[in-house]
Design a protein around this motif. Structure first.
Motif, mmCIF file in Angstrom:
data_model
loop_
_atom_site.group_PDB
_atom_site.id
_atom_site.type_symbol
_atom_site.label_atom_id
_atom_site.label_comp_id
_atom_site.label_asym_id
_atom_site.label_seq_id
_atom_site.Cartn_x
_atom_site.Cartn_y
_atom_site.Cartn_z
ATOM 1 N N VAL A 1 -69.580 64.656 55.904
ATOM 2 C CA VAL A 1 -68.167 64.268 55.858
ATOM 3 C C VAL A 1 -67.691 64.341 54.417
ATOM 4 O O VAL A 1 -68.342 63.825 53.504
ATOM 5 C CB VAL A 1 -67.964 62.842 56.410
ATOM 6 N N ALA A 2 -66.553 64.982 54.207
ATOM 7 C CA ALA A 2 -65.943 65.054 52.882
ATOM 8 C C ALA A 2 -64.651 64.235 52.886
ATOM 9 O O ALA A 2 -63.869 64.321 53.835
ATOM 10 C CB ALA A 2 -65.658 66.507 52.506
ATOM 11 N N LEU A 3 -64.442 63.454 51.848
ATOM 12 C CA LEU A 3 -63.326 62.518 51.800
ATOM 13 C C LEU A 3 -62.427 62.738 50.595
ATOM 14 O O LEU A 3 -62.894 62.758 49.449
ATOM 15 C CB LEU A 3 -63.864 61.082 51.749
ATOM 16 N N ILE A 4 -61.145 62.895 50.858
ATOM 17 C CA ILE A 4 -60.131 62.853 49.797
ATOM 18 C C ILE A 4 -59.626 61.416 49.764
ATOM 19 O O ILE A 4 -58.888 60.984 50.651
ATOM 20 C CB ILE A 4 -58.984 63.838 50.072
ATOM 21 N N MET A 5 -60.048 60.673 48.765
ATOM 22 C CA MET A 5 -59.782 59.236 48.704
ATOM 23 C C MET A 5 -58.395 58.995 48.108
ATOM 24 O O MET A 5 -58.244 58.748 46.914
ATOM 25 C CB MET A 5 -60.863 58.542 47.874
ATOM 26 N N LEU B 1 -72.253 62.668 52.261
ATOM 27 C CA LEU B 1 -70.861 62.283 52.034
ATOM 28 C C LEU B 1 -70.424 62.898 50.713
ATOM 29 O O LEU B 1 -71.080 62.710 49.684
ATOM 30 C CB LEU B 1 -70.751 60.756 51.980
ATOM 31 N N THR B 2 -69.346 63.676 50.762
ATOM 32 C CA THR B 2 -68.784 64.259 49.540
ATOM 33 C C THR B 2 -67.413 63.642 49.295
ATOM 34 O O THR B 2 -66.559 63.655 50.186
ATOM 35 C CB THR B 2 -68.642 65.786 49.661
ATOM 36 N N VAL B 3 -67.212 63.084 48.113
ATOM 37 C CA VAL B 3 -65.953 62.403 47.811
ATOM 38 C C VAL B 3 -65.275 63.049 46.616
ATOM 39 O O VAL B 3 -65.928 63.497 45.680
ATOM 40 C CB VAL B 3 -66.180 60.896 47.560
ATOM 41 N N LEU C 1 -70.439 67.401 41.573
ATOM 42 C CA LEU C 1 -69.872 68.741 41.660
ATOM 43 C C LEU C 1 -68.768 68.882 40.619
ATOM 44 O O LEU C 1 -68.062 67.931 40.324
ATOM 45 C CB LEU C 1 -69.275 68.966 43.054
ATOM 46 N N GLY C 2 -68.596 70.069 40.098
ATOM 47 C CA GLY C 2 -67.496 70.284 39.168
ATOM 48 C C GLY C 2 -67.966 70.733 37.798
ATOM 49 O O GLY C 2 -69.165 70.851 37.518
ATOM 50 N N ARG C 3 -67.011 70.965 36.930
ATOM 51 C CA ARG C 3 -67.296 71.475 35.594
ATOM 52 C C ARG C 3 -67.791 70.372 34.661
ATOM 53 O O ARG C 3 -67.197 69.299 34.579
ATOM 54 C CB ARG C 3 -66.037 72.122 35.001
ATOM 55 N N PHE D 1 -80.292 60.128 51.993
ATOM 56 C CA PHE D 1 -78.843 60.311 52.079
ATOM 57 C C PHE D 1 -78.374 61.037 50.827
ATOM 58 O O PHE D 1 -78.942 60.859 49.748
ATOM 59 C CB PHE D 1 -78.138 58.954 52.197
ATOM 60 N N ILE D 2 -77.343 61.870 50.986
ATOM 61 C CA ILE D 2 -76.784 62.613 49.851
ATOM 62 C C ILE D 2 -75.352 62.158 49.605
ATOM 63 O O ILE D 2 -74.522 62.173 50.515
ATOM 64 C CB ILE D 2 -76.798 64.135 50.108
ATOM 65 N N LEU D 3 -75.078 61.761 48.383
ATOM 66 C CA LEU D 3 -73.720 61.441 47.960
ATOM 67 C C LEU D 3 -73.314 62.457 46.902
ATOM 68 O O LEU D 3 -73.888 62.507 45.815
ATOM 69 C CB LEU D 3 -73.642 60.023 47.382
#
Length: 252
Positions: free
Chosen positions: A18-22, A62-64, A107-109, A134-136
């Protein structure tokens, strides 16, 4: 009756990633007449609740969306406060995450991050690298377009170095994304009622289910995440194909 996902059996047919745009920290604060910084701090508490609830719902990753490449345009004081939250979150939760088997990936630069934040990112990933329960994934200084551009540049660099030959295909291109090696995204969720991706996981969103929830992020928790699982179970995922015909229709 409210769902108690902390005591619910894992959902075998639910989303694994699940990926979340908080979204909604600022509006939450404005409605209460408090500074936006308070909304961001309450958003961190919502993240903690959500991460703790996810495994019992059958979610493995979970990707936030923590901080985008565009968020640097916000007022300096807000950016400073967000960076402070990163520091405090790591100090307060890193030991617990490591103990509970959570692997944290950012993730990201990395270029352009404040030196101490870059050090925190490296420390968090190194400390939890051995975990596999679990992966965050935290998208920080991340943008979907930027990630695609960076993946293209990585492929060009490999070609120029003589490390890659032949035509470029989707699988090869995907190895250059910051999400490479992770599980495919099953569902992307945006809170606060807004309905857009805002440059989040653009490549990975190709066949992900989209769920928009009318709840401000600081109010998020187990019940809202359980609702995502329920909605996902009722989706018909075809990945560009056609649904199987029912026996009655096939006979006709």
């Amino acid at each position: 009756m409210p769902v108690d996902p902390l005591h619910a059996p894992p959902a075998a047919d639910g989303p694994r990633h699940v990926a979340l745009i908080m979204d909604g920290n600022g509006r939450w604060a404005e409605r209460r007449g408090v500074p936006r910084a308070i909304g961001h701090r309450e958003g961190v508490q919502a993240l903690k609740r959500t991460v703790q609830a996810a495994p019992a719902l059958g979610i493995h990753c979970l990707t936030v969306f923590g901080f985008s490449t565009e968020n640097w345009r916000r007022p300096v004081e807000e950016v400073t406060d967000l960076m402070g939250l990163v520091r405090s979150y790591v100090v307060s939760d890193l030991k617990r995450l490591e103990k509970e088997g959570v692997r944290v990936l950012v993730l990201g630069r990395r270029a352009g991050l404040p030196a101490d934040i870059a050090e925190i990112v490296e420390r968090v990933e190194a400390t939890t690298a051995h975990n596999d329960k679990f992966i965050l994934q935290v998208a920080f200084n991340y943008g979907g377009r930027a990630d695609i551009v960076d993946a293209a540049q990585r492929h060009v660099d490999r070609v120029l170095a003589g490390e890659a030959t032949g035509p470029l295909d989707e699988e090869t291109f995907g190895t250059g994304l910051s999400t490479a090696g992770g599980p495919p995204v099953d569902v992307i969720v945006r809170t606060s009622g807004e309905q857009r991706l805002s440059n989040f996981l653009l490549w990975e969103a190709a066949y992900a289910e989209l769920v928009y929830q009318n709840v401000l992020w600081p109010d998020y928790g187990p019940d809202a995440l359980a609702d995502v699982v329920d909605q996902y179970r009722n989706r018909d995922r075809r990945f560009g194909g056609r649904a199987a015909a029912t026996p009655a229709l096939a006979a006709g």
